[in-house]
Motif scaffolding. Structure first.
Motif, PDB file in Angstrom:
ATOM      1  N   LEU A   1       0.591  -1.164   0.244  1.00 22.72           N
ATOM      2  CA  LEU A   1      -0.489  -0.253   0.088  1.00 22.72           C
ATOM      3  C   LEU A   1       0.908   1.396   0.061  1.00 22.72           C
ATOM      4  N   GLU A   2       1.824   1.358   0.254  1.00 22.99           N
ATOM      5  CA  GLU A   2       3.167   2.386   0.351  1.00 22.99           C
ATOM      6  C   GLU A   2       3.250   2.128  -0.338  1.00 22.99           C
ATOM      7  N   GLU A   3       3.443   1.235  -1.335  1.00 20.20           N
ATOM      8  CA  GLU A   3       4.481   1.430  -2.005  1.00 20.20           C
ATOM      9  C   GLU A   3       3.645   2.431  -4.064  1.00 20.20           C
ATOM     10  N   GLU A   4       2.409   1.757  -3.612  1.00 22.02           N
ATOM     11  CA  GLU A   4       0.847   2.620  -4.576  1.00 22.02           C
ATOM     12  C   GLU A   4       0.700   3.749  -4.166  1.00 22.02           C
ATOM     13  N   GLN A   5       0.990   4.167  -2.791  1.00 25.46           N
ATOM     14  CA  GLN A   5       1.231   6.054  -2.850  1.00 25.46           C
ATOM     15  C   GLN A   5       2.234   6.384  -3.339  1.00 25.46           C
ATOM     16  N   ARG A   6       3.374   6.078  -3.147  1.00 23.88           N
ATOM     17  CA  ARG A   6       4.254   6.562  -3.732  1.00 23.88           C
ATOM     18  C   ARG A   6       4.342   6.823  -5.150  1.00 23.88           C
ATOM     19  N   TRP A   7       4.225   5.507  -6.230  1.00 25.54           N
ATOM     20  CA  TRP A   7       3.808   5.513  -7.408  1.00 25.54           C
ATOM     21  C   TRP A   7       3.061   7.147  -7.477  1.00 25.54           C
ATOM     22  N   ASP A   8       1.321   6.284  -6.926  1.00 29.07           N
ATOM     23  CA  ASP A   8       0.642   7.850  -7.520  1.00 29.07           C
ATOM     24  C   ASP A   8       1.280   8.723  -7.122  1.00 29.07           C
TER      25      ASP A   8
END
Length: 72
Positions: free
Chosen positions: A31-38
Motif C-alpha cells: 500500500l505504501e509503495e502504491e501511494q508513492r507511485w501515485d
C-alpha cells in the motif's frame, strides 16, 4: 469492505500471530509503495505520456528490439 477482503481477513485470523504479522507487513508495504507511485505520477502527470511518446518514436525509427524473457 468487500466480501473478498472479509474472506481473506477471516482466513488470516486463523493463522499464527507471526504469520499474521508477516502478511500484514507485506500488505502495508504494498500500500505504501502504491501511494508513492501515485504521488510520483501526480507530481509529473505528463511524464508517462512523454515516455510513451519517446518509446513510440524509437519503435517507429527501428531502434527497438523485441524483448526475450528467456534472456533476462
Amino acid at each position: 469492505m468487500t466480501e473478498r477482503l472479509e474472506q481473506a481477513i477471516a482466513r488470516l485470523k486463523t493463522l499464527p500471530t507471526d504469520e499474521q504479522d508477516a502478511i500484514a507487513t507485506l500488505i502495508l508495504e504494498e500500500l505504501e509503495e502504491e501511494q508513492r507511485w501515485d504521488e510520483s505520477f501526480a507530481r509529473s502527470p505528463n511524464l508517462l505520456a512523454k515516455l510513451a511518446a519517446e518509446a513510440m518514436t524509437e519503435y517507429r525509427a527501428g531502434r527497438t528490439q523485441e524483448l526475450d524473457p528467456e534472456t533476462l
